[in-house]
Design a protein around this motif. Structure first.
Motif, mmCIF file in Angstrom:
data_model
loop_
_atom_site.group_PDB
_atom_site.id
_atom_site.type_symbol
_atom_site.label_atom_id
_atom_site.label_comp_id
_atom_site.label_asym_id
_atom_site.label_seq_id
_atom_site.Cartn_x
_atom_site.Cartn_y
_atom_site.Cartn_z
ATOM 1 N N ALA A 175 25.132 54.624 77.591
ATOM 2 C CA ALA A 175 26.121 53.624 77.943
ATOM 3 C C ALA A 175 26.209 52.934 76.213
ATOM 4 O O ALA A 175 27.356 52.469 75.527
ATOM 5 N N LEU A 176 24.518 52.521 75.793
ATOM 6 C CA LEU A 176 24.690 51.964 75.308
ATOM 7 C C LEU A 176 25.290 52.175 74.249
ATOM 8 O O LEU A 176 25.667 51.787 73.045
ATOM 9 N N PHE A 177 24.628 53.271 73.733
ATOM 10 C CA PHE A 177 25.289 54.612 72.534
ATOM 11 C C PHE A 177 25.757 54.895 72.709
ATOM 12 O O PHE A 177 26.876 54.759 71.435
ATOM 13 N N MET A 178 27.579 54.941 74.129
ATOM 14 C CA MET A 178 27.900 55.599 73.333
ATOM 15 C C MET A 178 29.385 54.248 73.418
ATOM 16 O O MET A 178 30.336 54.411 72.866
ATOM 17 N N VAL A 179 29.161 53.346 73.110
ATOM 18 C CA VAL A 179 29.619 52.024 72.795
ATOM 19 C C VAL A 179 29.112 51.283 70.829
ATOM 20 O O VAL A 179 29.796 51.535 70.472
ATOM 21 N N PHE A 180 27.922 51.632 71.032
ATOM 22 C CA PHE A 180 27.249 51.216 69.735
ATOM 23 C C PHE A 180 27.543 52.181 68.645
ATOM 24 O O PHE A 180 27.787 51.802 67.469
ATOM 25 N N ILE A 181 27.490 53.818 69.278
ATOM 26 C CA ILE A 181 28.055 54.456 67.839
ATOM 27 C C ILE A 181 29.078 54.117 67.036
ATOM 28 O O ILE A 181 29.510 54.320 65.916
ATOM 29 N N PRO A 182 30.305 54.467 67.783
ATOM 30 C CA PRO A 182 32.025 53.555 67.542
ATOM 31 C C PRO A 182 31.586 52.716 67.414
ATOM 32 O O PRO A 182 32.279 52.629 66.089
ATOM 33 N N THR A 183 30.774 51.814 67.419
ATOM 34 C CA THR A 183 31.028 50.611 66.847
ATOM 35 C C THR A 183 31.029 50.245 66.137
ATOM 36 O O THR A 183 30.747 49.160 65.093
ATOM 37 N N VAL A 184 29.628 50.936 65.376
ATOM 38 C CA VAL A 184 28.661 50.787 64.361
ATOM 39 C C VAL A 184 29.375 51.151 62.755
ATOM 40 O O VAL A 184 29.654 50.150 62.226
ATOM 41 N N GLY A 185 30.573 52.157 62.944
ATOM 42 C CA GLY A 185 31.083 52.911 62.139
ATOM 43 C C GLY A 185 32.226 51.876 61.894
ATOM 44 O O GLY A 185 33.531 52.155 61.215
ATOM 45 N N GLU A 186 32.739 50.460 63.038
ATOM 46 C CA GLU A 186 34.555 49.697 63.509
ATOM 47 C C GLU A 186 34.677 49.865 61.713
ATOM 48 O O GLU A 186 34.455 48.521 60.822
ATOM 49 N N TYR A 187 36.262 49.866 61.216
ATOM 50 C CA TYR A 187 36.327 49.466 60.122
ATOM 51 C C TYR A 187 37.930 49.181 60.042
ATOM 52 O O TYR A 187 38.730 48.356 59.759
ATOM 53 N N VAL A 188 38.615 49.871 61.620
ATOM 54 C CA VAL A 188 39.716 49.302 62.033
ATOM 55 C C VAL A 188 40.052 47.510 62.456
ATOM 56 O O VAL A 188 40.585 47.003 62.056
ATOM 57 N N THR A 189 39.145 47.194 63.744
ATOM 58 C CA THR A 189 39.310 46.595 64.235
ATOM 59 C C THR A 189 38.989 45.114 63.860
ATOM 60 O O THR A 189 39.745 43.684 63.440
ATOM 61 N N PRO A 190 37.530 45.241 62.570
ATOM 62 C CA PRO A 190 37.469 43.882 61.682
ATOM 63 C C PRO A 190 39.008 44.230 61.512
ATOM 64 O O PRO A 190 39.228 42.542 60.373
ATOM 65 N N ARG A 191 39.474 44.765 60.168
ATOM 66 C CA ARG A 191 40.899 44.082 60.050
ATOM 67 C C ARG A 191 41.757 43.761 60.738
ATOM 68 O O ARG A 191 43.204 42.228 59.847
#
Lengths: 285, 265
Positions: free
Chosen positions: A214-230
């Motif tokens: 679960a940690l990885f399944m959340v970490f991987i998409p989150t670490v490369g996020e660029y949509v939500t912070p915008r």
């Protein structure tokens, strides 16, 4: 007529070719381009003189490293929070819900089926001075002044992403708990273990691989996020993913952007390897 | 002592309440969106004053919005079909082929799960630039087929492992080629899981924005269109109205995929 073995070999070809063309080739290409000495725009006709200069550009710019560190830290917080929040949900589904587990699982998954962008937008409606939470609080008379409810901040990004990932994080934990042999719990009970001792001694360690997944399944998409912070972030919430995107957009520095992407890929690979090994050793001992 | 005796010594943690509370927290923001789509005013303020269906009506006169939604349907269907077909091939090869070839194939097929989307988006963007392929719905669909493949593979692999190889032997003893055996024996046995894999891939594609932003040309998918329009506050109610309608569709599909995946053959 092809025999079974020959047919299976032929059947392996389309996925191999598709993956080679659309997964392996692009990643090799990013690595090759990241080794170009000029930042960009890249002209593919230019001779290729490999150099590590783009990597140095990233690694020697404190601002870039800071963004990488902050993004990794934010992703870690989101992943930990989502996993910790999802854990009791999965536990309830696996051990308490009984026959209704499927129904409750569906109820948990419906929010996840709602568009990602929409769930992020929902938080833009929730937070902020004019947000639903503030207007709601004021109209009920709980507060007079609008509270400063963190829209366009790093906290808003983290909060939104935790919200987005909780239901998803419950899935691997629930799956791991479902595989726990109930007789082990009965054995522990027969030996006099109380509920907490059984949980700490049996359930928790056996569900750990699910929690790590679960940690990885959340970490991987989150670490490369660029949509939500915008969408819910502000100017000081710039994340590493946005940096990569800007190298390919505004700055047209494909080589530097490529190096930034490769660094992120290597970082995730190392973390996954470390996580997998950690779970292996724990389970083995 | 019966088996439920395990429940006798439970902790007193009120997990049911925790679960219910969490559901409320998860549904509240979505409910808010829903309410907002019926709100006359483009700013949400409580108590609500005038409710309207205008935003829903407006959706159907907004050609760009409808085109984007249609594009997403096309991209979702195309990428789900490719991913499911490839996932089926990977599963059959991995479960049945006794050869070293099979291990890297499975590893590659699930690899996209651990590559951050932005890295996939960037690398596919570079590939298409390198090959001089103009960005279009086709490039988005190609990218999404890679994103869906791990899900299709994992769903189909689980089902394929449960298919009795003796059924295939029997068909082949009776003179069927392996191709015929796959089509007449294996495919029907995999039935619901194929549909479940397809629906899962479709939903992954339909909702995907991070990779699509790098690969879409002038013709956007719905999430790409949505992302571009979100900065205009007055457009928000119409977008949300459209999204609510699509949401009802995807939720239905998700439930269908879920039910099909759990069905025992």
């Amino acid at each position: 007529m092809l025999g079974r073995r020959a047919f299976l070999r032929v059947l392996a070809l389309p996925p191999y070719l598709w993956l080679a063309a659309l997964l392996v080739a692009p990643i090799v290409l990013v690595v090759l381009i990241s080794l170009r000495p000029e930042p960009g725009p890249v002209d593919f006709g230019d001779p290729w003189n490999p150099s590590l200069i783009q990597y140095w550009r990233i690694l020697e710019t404190p601002a870039y490293l800071r963004q990488l560190g902050i993004s990794a830290l934010m992703a870690l917080i989101v992943a930990l929070a989502a996993t910790v929040l999802a854990y009791p949900l999965a536990y309830f589904l696996a051990f308490r819900a009984g026959d209704r587990a499927s129904l409750y699982l569906v109820l948990l998954l419906v929010p996840f089926a709602v568009s990602f962008l929409l769930r992020v937008m929902a938080w833009r409606l929730m937070l902020g001075q004019e947000g639903a939470l503030n207007t709601l609080l004021q109209s009920v008379g709980l507060t007079d002044e609008p509270l400063d409810l963190l829209l366009y901040s790093r906290e808003a990004v983290v909060l939104t992403l935790i919200y987005v990932w909780v239901p998803f994080a419950a899935l691997p934990i629930y799956a791991a708990m479902g595989r726990i042999d109930r007789r082990q719990l009965e054995a522990a009970a027969d030996l006099g273990a109380g509920p907490w001792t059984r949980f700490v001694g049996v359930t928790l360690p056996l569900s750990l691989p699910g929690a790590v997944a679960a940690l990885f399944m959340v970490f991987i998409p989150t670490v490369g996020e660029y949509v939500t912070p915008r969408l819910v972030g502000g100017s000081e919430t710039y994340m590493y993913g946005q940096l990569i995107q800007d190298f390919f957009g505004r700055a047209a520095s494909w080589a530097t952007g490529g190096a930034a992407a490769v660094i992120m890929l290597v970082l995730t690979a190392v973390l996954i390897l470390a996580g997998t090994l950690a779970v292996r050793t724990r389970v083995a001992t | 002592m019966n088996h439920s005796a395990i429940g006798v010594g439970r902790t007193r943690v009120p997990l049911g309440t925790v679960f219910a509370l969490m559901l409320v927290l998860l549904y509240f923001p979505i409910a808010l969106l829903f309410v907002f789509s019926f709100n006359q005013n483009t700013v949400l303020s409580f108590p609500l004053r005038e409710l309207t269906l205008d935003w829903y009506a407006e959706v159907f006169s907004d050609d760009a919005l409808l085109a984007a939604a249609r594009n997403s349907l096309v991209v979702g269907a195309a990428s789900a079909t490719v991913a499911t077909a490839l996932g089926f091939a990977v599963s059959v090869v991995f479960v049945r082929l006794r050869s070293a070839l099979r291990i890297p194939l499975l590893a590659l097929a699930v690899l996209p799960l651990i590559v951050p989307f932005i890295v996939l988006g960037v690398s596919l963007f570079l590939l298409f630039s390198f090959l001089d392929v103009p960005r279009s719905l086709a490039t988005v669909a190609a990218g999404h087929s890679i994103l869906g493949l791990p899900f299709a593979t994992l769903i189909l692999f689980a089902r394929m492992s449960a298919v009795d190889p003796q059924l295939e032997d029997a068909a082949m003893d009776l003179g069927a080629s392996y191709a015929t055996t796959l089509r007449r024996i294996v495919l029907p046995l995999m039935g619901p899981s194929l549909l479940s894999a397809w629906l899962t891939c479709f939903i992954v594609s339909f909702d995907e924005v991070a990779v699509a932003l790098f690969l879409a040309g002038g013709d956007p998918t719905f999430p790409v269109f949505l992302y571009g329009q979100l900065r205009f506050a007055q457009r928000l109610p119409v977008l949300i109205a459209m999204a609510v309608m699509l949401m009802i569709g995807t939720v239905t599909l998700t439930l269908a995929a879920f039910v099909l995946a759990r069905r025992r053959p």
